[in-house]
Enzyme design. Structure first.
Site, PDB file in Angstrom:
ATOM      1  N   THR A 115     -64.027  15.512 -39.386  1.00  0.00           N
ATOM      2  CA  THR A 115     -65.089  16.148 -40.143  1.00  0.00           C
ATOM      3  C   THR A 115     -65.605  17.299 -39.305  1.00  0.00           C
ATOM      4  O   THR A 115     -65.532  17.261 -38.082  1.00  0.00           O
ATOM      5  CB  THR A 115     -66.243  15.195 -40.491  1.00  0.00           C
ATOM      6  N   ARG A 116     -66.108  18.326 -39.963  1.00  0.00           N
ATOM      7  CA  ARG A 116     -66.709  19.411 -39.183  1.00  0.00           C
ATOM      8  C   ARG A 116     -68.227  19.213 -39.155  1.00  0.00           C
ATOM      9  O   ARG A 116     -68.957  20.042 -38.629  1.00  0.00           O
ATOM     10  CB  ARG A 116     -66.335  20.774 -39.764  1.00  0.00           C
ATOM     11  N   HIS A 133     -69.974   8.047 -41.937  1.00  0.00           N
ATOM     12  CA  HIS A 133     -68.637   8.397 -41.418  1.00  0.00           C
ATOM     13  C   HIS A 133     -68.080   7.247 -40.564  1.00  0.00           C
ATOM     14  O   HIS A 133     -66.905   6.920 -40.633  1.00  0.00           O
ATOM     15  CB  HIS A 133     -68.704   9.668 -40.570  1.00  0.00           C
ATOM     16  N   ARG A 142     -65.566  12.908 -49.507  1.00  0.00           N
ATOM     17  CA  ARG A 142     -66.039  13.743 -50.615  1.00  0.00           C
ATOM     18  C   ARG A 142     -66.062  15.198 -50.175  1.00  0.00           C
ATOM     19  O   ARG A 142     -66.459  15.517 -49.069  1.00  0.00           O
ATOM     20  CB  ARG A 142     -67.453  13.313 -51.008  1.00  0.00           C
ATOM     21  N   ASP A 143     -65.609  16.073 -51.043  1.00  0.00           N
ATOM     22  CA  ASP A 143     -65.647  17.524 -50.812  1.00  0.00           C
ATOM     23  C   ASP A 143     -65.065  17.899 -49.451  1.00  0.00           C
ATOM     24  O   ASP A 143     -65.632  18.713 -48.712  1.00  0.00           O
ATOM     25  CB  ASP A 143     -67.093  18.038 -50.935  1.00  0.00           C
ATOM     26  N   HIS A 144     -63.936  17.307 -49.115  1.00  0.00           N
ATOM     27  CA  HIS A 144     -63.276  17.580 -47.829  1.00  0.00           C
ATOM     28  C   HIS A 144     -62.981  19.079 -47.724  1.00  0.00           C
ATOM     29  O   HIS A 144     -62.428  19.678 -48.632  1.00  0.00           O
ATOM     30  CB  HIS A 144     -61.971  16.773 -47.759  1.00  0.00           C
TER      31      HIS A 144
END
Lengths: 387, 74
Positions: free
Chosen positions: A194-195, A202, A288-290
């Site tokens: 993840t950024r 997470h 979600r919304d990667h």
């Protein structure tokens, strides 16, 4: 061990006499100074992370990627990996069939491009196909507008690896991670990226995934991101804190992922999964919304895009998760798929609210963020405000 | 300026078959397809040429293990 994309791990790093010859010849070649994105791409093509690519895409691959989300050979691939001339560059100095010297951002020779294909970029077409928008507000469109008008494709030969000044203790090539997983006896490995800073949600996803896999690779992206994203240093510190206390040391490793963000949402999720396969990973978490930004993509678009490929084509297994949270009713983490509780029983904070709390030095609820992570984020936010 | 491309002749029936094969593919012309296939084959050939070097990679494997050990992964 899972096979690399296309069947074999590419190695475009040259050594010995061939390297010496290319370095000597480079002084008489036309040169291109790479930007941060291209520099990371050279590194990842060279070490095989982007197998089967042996260089920057030629026009046939580029067109196939834009139109079909595949390489010209038919292999799945959804993001163009291209080298652009720089603004103001005279493209006529780059001749097909000749070599071009590629310099990193500091002007150091890093690779030779064996130029095979040169064509004029249609940036609007690319933006609409890949980013699904050509609005200037999208960071990917801004990037396209910042580069030159010609693309140069062809195989590369890396003569000098990029000398990074950060995270060197976490930089593993695909060949390294493959040996590591083998030595650990892990047949199945799930990767997480993840950024964003890592919160309890997470952590929950990674632990759910670890329940069905032998090992977990935490693989934070440390390439170029938007200036308002949480910096990689801070994110890595958060992971270190979590790993020390909340993860089993023998089941989890962290390494960094050098690629730059494209903010291409669903298409970039495909890239992230394919590249992880090259690192020897068998499962990849797609939340979600990667890789999304703003409201350009639907919440589950990055998950649904995997259905566009036939079973087995991708080989790596995407693990798709719903929105997760701490449930006060059950006293544990859950997702909208597994929780029977009402909304008010779910501990959830918006990104904006979390940023506001952190900036004010307020610690978010322990059900939302581990206190060790909150401390790191508060310090980082306050340093940013002071700067 | 020196010409950077050369002409190679192939049988016409083969050319026609290639035209059929590339329909609705990402290749814009038979030439693109032929260049792609040849590059792949040449790449494979180069790989075989350097295989001796690659198979001598027991030392490469040792180097990887050494790196992993130094970084604390093993």
């Amino acid at each position: 061990m899972i096979a690399p994309h296309g069947g074999r791990l590419i190695n475009r790093i040259v050594t010995g006499a061939e390297r010496d010859r290319l370095i000597d010849a480079a002084s008489s070649m036309p040169k291109i100074r790479l930007n941060a994105r291209e520099t990371a791409d050279v590194d990842m093509i060279g070490n095989g992370a982007m197998s089967p690519l042996q260089g920057f895409m030629n026009q046939a691959d580029y067109n196939a990627v834009l139109d079909q989300k595949r390489l010209a050979s038919g292999l799945p691939w959804a993001i163009p990996i291209v080298l652009a001339t720089k603004d103001g560059d005279d493209a006529s100095k780059y001749e097909e069939g000749k070599d071009v010297a590629l310099e990193d951002e500091n002007g150091q020779l890093t690779a030779i491009l064996h130029l095979e294909s040169k064509w004029q970029a249609d940036k609007t077409r690319e933006a609409k196909a890949v980013l699904l928008t050509d609005e200037d507000a999208h960071p990917g469109v801004q990037y396209l507008n910042s580069i030159g008008d010609w693309y140069l494709g062809g195989r590369i030969s890396v003569v000098n690896r990029i000398a990074y000044d950060k995270f060197n203790q976490y930089r593993l090539d695909p060949v390294d991670t493959r040996v590591l997983f083998d030595k650990k006896g892990w047949k199945t490995v799930v990767a997480f990226q993840t950024r964003n800073p890592i919160h309890r949600a997470h952590e929950y996803l990674t632990k759910c995934a670890l329940e069905i896999c032998d090992g977990l690779l935490i693989h934070p992206l440390v390439g170029e991101t938007k200036s308002d994203d949480i910096p990689a240093d801070t994110r890595v510190k958060c992971y270190e804190a979590l790993m020390e206390k909340y993860y089993p040391a023998d089941r989890v490793v962290m390494s960094v992922y050098p690629q730059a963000m494209r903010y291409a949402g669903p298409r970039e999720a495909i890239l992230h999964a394919i590249v992880r396969k090259n690192y020897g990973v068998t499962h990849f978490i797609v939340g979600r919304d990667h890789a999304g930004v703003g409201s350009y993509y639907g919440t589950y678009d990055a998950q649904n895009i995997f259905n566009e490929y036939e079973d087995g084509e991708m080989d790596i297994t995407p693990l798709m998760f719903e929105h997760s949270f701490f449930c006060k009713e059950t006293g544990g983490m859950a997702s909208s798929k597994t929780s029977a509780s009402d909304k008010e029983m779910r501990v959830f904070l918006s990104g904006t609210k979390v940023r506001e709390m952190l900036t004010n030095g307020e610690v978010p609820p322990a059900e939302f963020t581990r206190p060790e992570v909150a401390k790191i984020l508060i310090e980082a936010m306050q340093q940013k405000v002071e700067a | 300026m020196k010409e950077t491309k050369v002409t190679v002749k192939i049988p016409r029936p083969l050319y026609r078959k290639i035209q059929m094969v590339i329909e609705e593919s990402g290749f814009s012309s038979p030439t693109d397809f032929i260049v792609f296939v040849l590059r792949d084959l040449v790449g494979e050939a180069e790989l075989h040429l350097s295989k001796g070097k690659e198979e001598a990679s027991a030392s490469d494997l040792d180097a990887v293990k050494h790196k992993l050990k130094n970084l604390g992964y093993l």
